[in-house]
Structures are given as C-alpha cells and as structure tokens.
Design an enzyme around this catalytic site. Structure first.
Site: not given
Length: 300
Positions: A149, A173, A246, A249, A272, A281
C-alpha cells in the site's frame, strides 16, 4: 457534557495510541464524524446523548439524497459505530444509535489494473539519471513488484530491507507485520538509489533519517507526494488513464494469479485479513480469460 469537538479529539488519541491506526485512516474517521456534527447542527441537536436511532436513519437517508456512494455511506456508518462504541466505553453515552443500522450493499465493482504490456510501457518510461529520477523509478518498481500500500511505502525504512534474503518488512493495517520478497529489478534499483540518489539528497539538505523515500528537500516523502510522482510518470508515458497507487497493488495481485499463483499466497502477500478481500481478483482474472478467449478463439 464535554463538547463534541473535545470528544472527537479524545477519540483521535484513542485511534492513534491504542488502535495504532494510520494518519490516513484517522483522517477519514474524523471527516465522517464531523459530517455527523454538521447534521446535528442542522437538526438543532446539541448533545451526542440526544441522538437516537431515528436520527441516525435520517442522517443516512440524507447521505443517499446527496448521492453518496454506497461504499462511502457504509464507511461513515462504521466510523460512527466505532465513535459511539468509544463513547459508551468512556461512559459518555448509554446507547449506540448506529449499532442497529444495516450497511448498504456495496456496488460490485472490479478493481482496475494494468495489462502486462501497459505495465511494461510504464516501467520502461524514461527516467533521468539523477537522485529524483532514481527515486521515482524505484517507487514505481517497488509498488508493482511487492503490491504494498502507499501508506506502507511511506513508512518504509532502511532497516526494513534485507538484501541477503531479498525481503522487505512491512507494517500494514493495525501495525500487522509481514515480509514480502522483492525481485532482482527492485534489488538493483534499491542499491543504486540508497547508495547514490538518497544519499545525495540527504547530504545536500543536511538531513539524517532512516526513511527510504526522500523528497527533494531531504525529508521523508509523503503519500501525497508519491501520488503526484506516479501521475507524472503516467503523463510521460503518454498513457490516458489516471494512475492511483492501488492500481499497482491490483496489478500485482492480478498478474500473480494470471500466472498461476494460489489465492492463499496472494492473500498473505497483500496482507488481507480475510480471503474474501483477495477473492475479488479471481473475478478479474476470469474476466481477463474471457476477453482473451473472445479475442483469439475462432468459434468465440
């Protein structure tokens, strides 16, 4: 009761110190909560304890009237749930008027990405052989080859890079750690930039810090600065679409899956928490296969 503004400041401190949220996330929460304060002023509600479930529904209804996207409304509801949960924990309010609100179903939108040929065109763009050119070329290569990110790239430091193993340590995150491998192209560009371009920018501006990406004044490069750099690269390559971090990414994940990578590995590389976040995806790759079939099969 303390003012709304004072309570928001307490919540910001809670997010930063206890939850380890990024500055970007805290900014979004703050904007969402401030939009509630504006609504309260319009409705002559001066106390957060006065807000009821009916008021929360009216607030959301007004967001729909203002043509907010479903994803934005969902985020606002989640932000305000968290804010009120914090206020309940602190004993400021007794109920959470946003708790019973159902989140709007998100629009099904596939992530945009670059095809291999487009990515090659970007990577082969002309970069000047100077500190800024070395930095910009590395930024593009690293975002594509690792899928990190923009906030993770912003916080990369020299001590996070392991040239022996060929990995970078990333804090995602919630400050979750993960190691991501990088390839030969990124390795070569990293060595050139660290030993030449970055060192030049630091020495020239008499700065000393360990952040990997440096601006022309020698300070840490911000996420906003990175976005500006990527858009300039797009313009130089004479490509029509606007690039956003993004997209690189998304491209990273899509190219891995198109070349046979398994979903769990891609999930781990992207950081994730849930496989469902990565599964989007697979729809992209199916769409890619369908277009290829229709383009090249004589019976399509």
């Amino acid at each position: 009761m303390e003012s709304c503004k004072a309570l928001l400041i307490q919540f910001q401190e809670y997010m930063q110190i206890e939850k380890n949220f990024s500055s970007h996330t805290i900014l979004h929460y703050t904007k969402d909560i401030e939009s509630l304060f504006e609504f309260m002023a319009e409705q002559s509600i001066s106390d957060l304890r006065e807000l009821e479930y009916f008021d929360a529904r009216l607030f959301v209804s007004k967001l729909f009237d203002q043509s907010f996207k479903r994803s934005s409304i969902s985020r606002k509801i989640s932000s305000l749930r968290s804010f009120y949960s914090f206020l309940m924990r602190e004993g400021v309010v007794e109920q959470n008027p946003f708790q019973m609100l159902s989140l709007p179903k998100k629009e099904k939108r596939l992530p945009s990405f670059f095809y291999v040929e487009e990515m090659e065109k970007l990577l082969n763009s002309q970069f000047e052989n100077n500190p800024i050119g070395q930095r910009d070329k590395l930024l593009l290569e690293l975002l594509y080859s690792t899928g990190i990110r923009i906030s993770e790239a912003e916080n990369l430091k020299l001590e996070h890079i392991d040239f022996v193993v060929g990995t970078i340590l990333v804090y995602g995150k919630g400050r979750k750690e993960r190691y991501i491998p990088f390839g030969r192209y990124a390795s070569d560009l990293l060595r050139i930039y660290i030993n030449e371009g970055r060192q030049n920018l630091l020495t020239k501006n008499k700065k000393d810090h360990s952040f990997l990406f440096v601006n022309y004044r020698g300070g840490p490069l911000t996420a906003r600065g990175m976005r500006d750099i990527l858009n300039k690269i797009m313009n130089k390559a004479a490509m029509q679409a606007n690039i956003h971090p993004h997209m690189l990414r998304h491209t990273f994940a899509t190219h891995l899956l198109n070349n046979g990578a398994d979903l769990r590995s891609v999930q781990e590389l992207l950081g994730h928490s849930h496989l469902s976040s990565t599964q989007v995806y697979t729809h992209v790759t199916k769409d890619h296969l369908q277009k290829t079939y229709k383009s090249f099969h004589p019976r399509a």
